[in-house]
Design an enzyme around this catalytic site. Structure first.
Site, PDB file in Angstrom:
ATOM      1  CG  ASP A  32      67.022 109.130 122.010  1.00 51.54           C
ATOM      2  OD1 ASP A  32      66.954 108.715 120.829  1.00 51.54           O
ATOM      3  OD2 ASP A  32      68.024 108.943 122.737  1.00 51.54           O
ATOM      4  CD  GLN A  79      73.776  97.300 108.904  1.00 51.92           C
ATOM      5  OE1 GLN A  79      72.679  97.814 108.680  1.00 51.92           O
ATOM      6  NE2 GLN A  79      74.446  96.630 107.982  1.00 51.92           N
ATOM      7  CG  ASP A 145      64.959  95.437 101.910  1.00 54.53           C
ATOM      8  OD1 ASP A 145      66.161  95.237 102.032  1.00 54.53           O
ATOM      9  OD2 ASP A 145      64.204  95.655 102.883  1.00 54.53           O
ATOM     10  NE  ARG A 148      67.749 100.758 100.429  1.00 54.28           N
ATOM     11  CZ  ARG A 148      68.229 100.427 101.616  1.00 54.28           C
ATOM     12  NH1 ARG A 148      68.261  99.150 101.991  1.00 54.28           N
ATOM     13  NH2 ARG A 148      68.679 101.345 102.444  1.00 54.28           N
ATOM     14  CG  HIS A 172      65.607  94.922 106.376  1.00 53.34           C
ATOM     15  ND1 HIS A 172      65.754  95.558 105.169  1.00 53.34           N
ATOM     16  CD2 HIS A 172      66.264  95.693 107.277  1.00 53.34           C
ATOM     17  CE1 HIS A 172      66.452  96.672 105.330  1.00 53.34           C
ATOM     18  NE2 HIS A 172      66.792  96.773 106.605  1.00 53.34           N
TER      19      HIS A 172
HETATM   20  N1  LIG Z   1      64.487  98.698 109.356  1.00 54.08           N
HETATM   21  C1  LIG Z   1      65.241  99.350 108.471  1.00 54.08           C
HETATM   22  O1  LIG Z   1      65.006  99.267 107.252  1.00 54.08           O
HETATM   23  C2  LIG Z   1      66.358 100.177 108.973  1.00 54.08           C
HETATM   24  C3  LIG Z   1      66.744 100.041 110.277  1.00 54.08           C
HETATM   25  N2  LIG Z   1      67.775 100.783 110.769  1.00 54.08           N
HETATM   26  C4  LIG Z   1      68.102 100.537 112.173  1.00 54.08           C
HETATM   27  O2  LIG Z   1      67.466 101.520 113.001  1.00 54.08           O
HETATM   28  C5  LIG Z   1      68.186 101.615 114.232  1.00 54.08           C
HETATM   29  C6  LIG Z   1      68.469 103.094 114.540  1.00 54.08           C
HETATM   30  O3  LIG Z   1      69.392 103.588 113.586  1.00 54.08           O
HETATM   31  P1  LIG Z   1      69.869 105.131 113.642  1.00 54.08           P
HETATM   32  O4  LIG Z   1      68.709 105.998 113.913  1.00 54.08           O
HETATM   33  O5  LIG Z   1      70.704 105.359 112.458  1.00 54.08           O
HETATM   34  O6  LIG Z   1      70.797 105.108 114.943  1.00 54.08           O
HETATM   35  P2  LIG Z   1      71.149 106.363 115.862  1.00 54.08           P
HETATM   36  O7  LIG Z   1      72.332 105.951 116.654  1.00 54.08           O
HETATM   37  O8  LIG Z   1      71.185 107.603 115.067  1.00 54.08           O
HETATM   38  O9  LIG Z   1      69.877 106.449 116.849  1.00 54.08           O
HETATM   39  C7  LIG Z   1      69.600 105.492 117.802  1.00 54.08           C
HETATM   40  C8  LIG Z   1      68.965 106.196 118.983  1.00 54.08           C
HETATM   41  O10 LIG Z   1      68.542 105.229 119.938  1.00 54.08           O
HETATM   42  C9  LIG Z   1      68.674 105.845 121.207  1.00 54.08           C
HETATM   43  N3  LIG Z   1      68.670 104.841 122.254  1.00 54.08           N
HETATM   44  C10 LIG Z   1      69.599 103.902 122.529  1.00 54.08           C
HETATM   45  N4  LIG Z   1      69.227 103.188 123.607  1.00 54.08           N
HETATM   46  C11 LIG Z   1      68.029 103.667 124.014  1.00 54.08           C
HETATM   47  C12 LIG Z   1      67.136 103.351 125.051  1.00 54.08           C
HETATM   48  N5  LIG Z   1      67.400 102.362 125.929  1.00 54.08           N
HETATM   49  N6  LIG Z   1      65.999 104.053 125.169  1.00 54.08           N
HETATM   50  C13 LIG Z   1      65.709 105.052 124.295  1.00 54.08           C
HETATM   51  N7  LIG Z   1      66.529 105.419 123.290  1.00 54.08           N
HETATM   52  C14 LIG Z   1      67.671 104.726 123.150  1.00 54.08           C
HETATM   53  C15 LIG Z   1      70.012 106.593 121.125  1.00 54.08           C
HETATM   54  O11 LIG Z   1      70.108 107.578 122.136  1.00 54.08           O
HETATM   55  C16 LIG Z   1      69.937 107.147 119.723  1.00 54.08           C
HETATM   56  O12 LIG Z   1      69.427 108.469 119.696  1.00 54.08           O
HETATM   57  C17 LIG Z   1      69.455 100.764 114.047  1.00 54.08           C
HETATM   58  O13 LIG Z   1      69.288  99.504 114.654  1.00 54.08           O
HETATM   59  C18 LIG Z   1      69.561 100.629 112.533  1.00 54.08           C
HETATM   60  O14 LIG Z   1      70.291  99.499 112.142  1.00 54.08           O
HETATM   61  C19 LIG Z   1      68.432 101.689 110.015  1.00 54.08           C
HETATM   62  C20 LIG Z   1      68.054 101.895 108.710  1.00 54.08           C
HETATM   63  C21 LIG Z   1      67.041 101.125 108.068  1.00 54.08           C
HETATM   64  C1  LIG Z   2      70.470  99.946 107.545  1.00 47.91           C
HETATM   65  C2  LIG Z   2      69.435  99.180 106.863  1.00 47.91           C
HETATM   66  O1  LIG Z   2      68.878  98.253 107.396  1.00 47.91           O
HETATM   67  C3  LIG Z   2      69.103  99.536 105.508  1.00 47.91           C
HETATM   68  O2  LIG Z   2      69.368 100.666 105.049  1.00 47.91           O
HETATM   69  O3  LIG Z   2      68.587  98.675 104.776  1.00 47.91           O
END
Ligand SMILES: NC(=O)C1=CN([C@@H]2O[C@H](COP(=O)(O)OP(=O)(O)OC[C@H]3O[C@@H](n4cnc5c(N)ncnc54)[C@H](O)[C@@H]3O)[C@@H](O)[C@H]2O)C=CC1
Ligand SMILES: CC(=O)C(=O)O
Length: 310
Positions: A32, A79, A145, A148, A172
């Site tokens: 990270d 988000q 999804d 869910r 998604h």
């Molecule tokens: N695909 C899916 O179904 C889902 C996707 N997400 C997405 O996952 C992503 C992460 O969400 P969270 O973990 O909740 O966010 P978070 O803010 O808790 O974690 C994001 C991490 O990325 C790190 N980061 C940022 N820039 C960086 C870089 N250049 N190099 C390395 N690390 C870096 C930050 O330091 C942070 O620890 C978001 O875009 C969110 O929308 C969230 C839930 C479901």
């Molecule tokens: C945040 C997101 O992409 C999800 O929970 O579906």
């Protein structure tokens, strides 16, 4: 086998936790931009393993991803309440420019598994930035999804969600498509099954369930700030399919030459997932409404993919 995770906030750490408890992979490396966070997450998750598996979990830099079989990317912004996934695009593309360079230098043979949102367009961006074959850049797509959807259907029918085979395809995101025409429960067409057990899936109920699936992220983010356990388990499921060469059929996203007439777009279809990444995409037979909705979803995502300057 080594699995790297870049971005160890809520999503990355939940994926690591799920994999550590399930014994998916035997070495997990957390990277990270915030090294203190990666270290703390690795320690905390490692403290769970003595009661579960022998998986090793540690923090590291990009160099520690060398020889990783898979690298999950969950880095970037998420988000805020009321914000949609597409609003994150520009900020997360900037994050990916740095992250993909670091990963490709250390682990050019890894399969990339993308979680950052908007995940379909980020999958497209990751494939273009890395130059890897499309089959080796997988987006988590609608894996969450679909989970869910199966959870709500299992609850409605009062059966195990694992006995439900029903998928969400397309983006998604808000244009995703619930597929009813070939959904099954206990090997029967789901609507006939629902009738048979006296828990009918009438038009109103189907609509309510599809909306609840589509809006689940908004509801959860409103309540607790972000979503992570569901996607953590979904990512662990995809990693297991790759490491064990399962050839499992999963709803994940991949850059595809053409979907419903839209060229070069990343979207979720049922894909066969195994050791080489995506072995095949399956274009299922859909009814007219589902096909039109999938096309609309492909057109939306395709317009973003086509306009990305990478
Ligand atoms: N695909 C899916 O179904 C889902 C996707 N997400 C997405 O996952 C992503 C992460 O969400 P969270 O973990 O909740 O966010 P978070 O803010 O808790 O974690 C994001 C991490 O990325 C790190 N980061 C940022 N820039 C960086 C870089 N250049 N190099 C390395 N690390 C870096 C930050 O330091 C942070 O620890 C978001 O875009 C969110 O929308 C969230 C839930 C479901
Ligand atoms: C945040 C997101 O992409 C999800 O929970 O579906």
């Amino acid at each position: 086998m080594k699995v790297g995770i870049v971005g160890t906030g809520m999503v990355g750490s939940s994926a690591a936790y799920a994999m550590a408890l399930l014994g998916v992979g035997n070495e997990i490396v957390l990277v990270d931009a915030n090294q203190k966070l990666a270290l703390a997450q690795a320690q905390d998750i490692a403290h769970a393993t003595p009661y579960a598996t022998t998986t090793s979990v540690r923090a590291g830099g990009y160099g520690d991803l060398a020889d990783a079989s898979i690298v999950i990317i969950a880095a970037g912004v998420s988000q805020k309440p009321g914000e949609d996934r597409l609003a994150l695009l520009e900020r997360n593309v900037e994050v990916f420019r740095k992250v993909i360079d670091g990963i490709m230098e250390a682990a050019p043979g890894a399969i990339l598994l993308i979680a950052s949102n908007p995940v379909d367009i980020m999958t497209f961006a990751a494939q273009r930035l890395s130059g890897l074959p499309a089959s080796r850049v997988i987006g988590s797509g609608t894996i969450l999804d679909t989970a869910r959807f199966r959870n709500l259907l299992g609850r409605h029918l009062e059966i195990a969600a694992r006995s439900v085979h029903a998928d969400i395809l397309g983006e998604h995101g808000d244009s995703e498509v619930a597929i009813w025409s070939w959904a099954t429960a206990g090997s029967m067409p789901i609507i006939a099954f629902a009738e048979e057990i006296g828990r009918p899936l009438d038009v109103e109920t189907r609509k309510r369930i599809a909306v609840e699936v589509r809006d689940a992220a908004y509801t959860i983010i409103e309540g607790k700030g972000s979503t992570y356990y569901g996607i953590g388990a979904g990512l662990a499921r995809i990693v297991r399919a790759i490491l064990a060469n399962e050839r499992a059929v999963l709803t994940v996203s991949q850059v595809t030459p053409e979907i419903t007439g839209v060229p070069e777009v990343a979207l979720s279809l049922p894909h066969i997932v195994g050791a080489q990444g995506v072995a095949a995409a399956i274009m299922p037979s859909l009814d007219d409404d589902e096909r039109a909705a999938l096309q609309k979803s492909a057109e939306l995502i395709g317009s973003y993919c086509g306009n990305l300057s990478l």
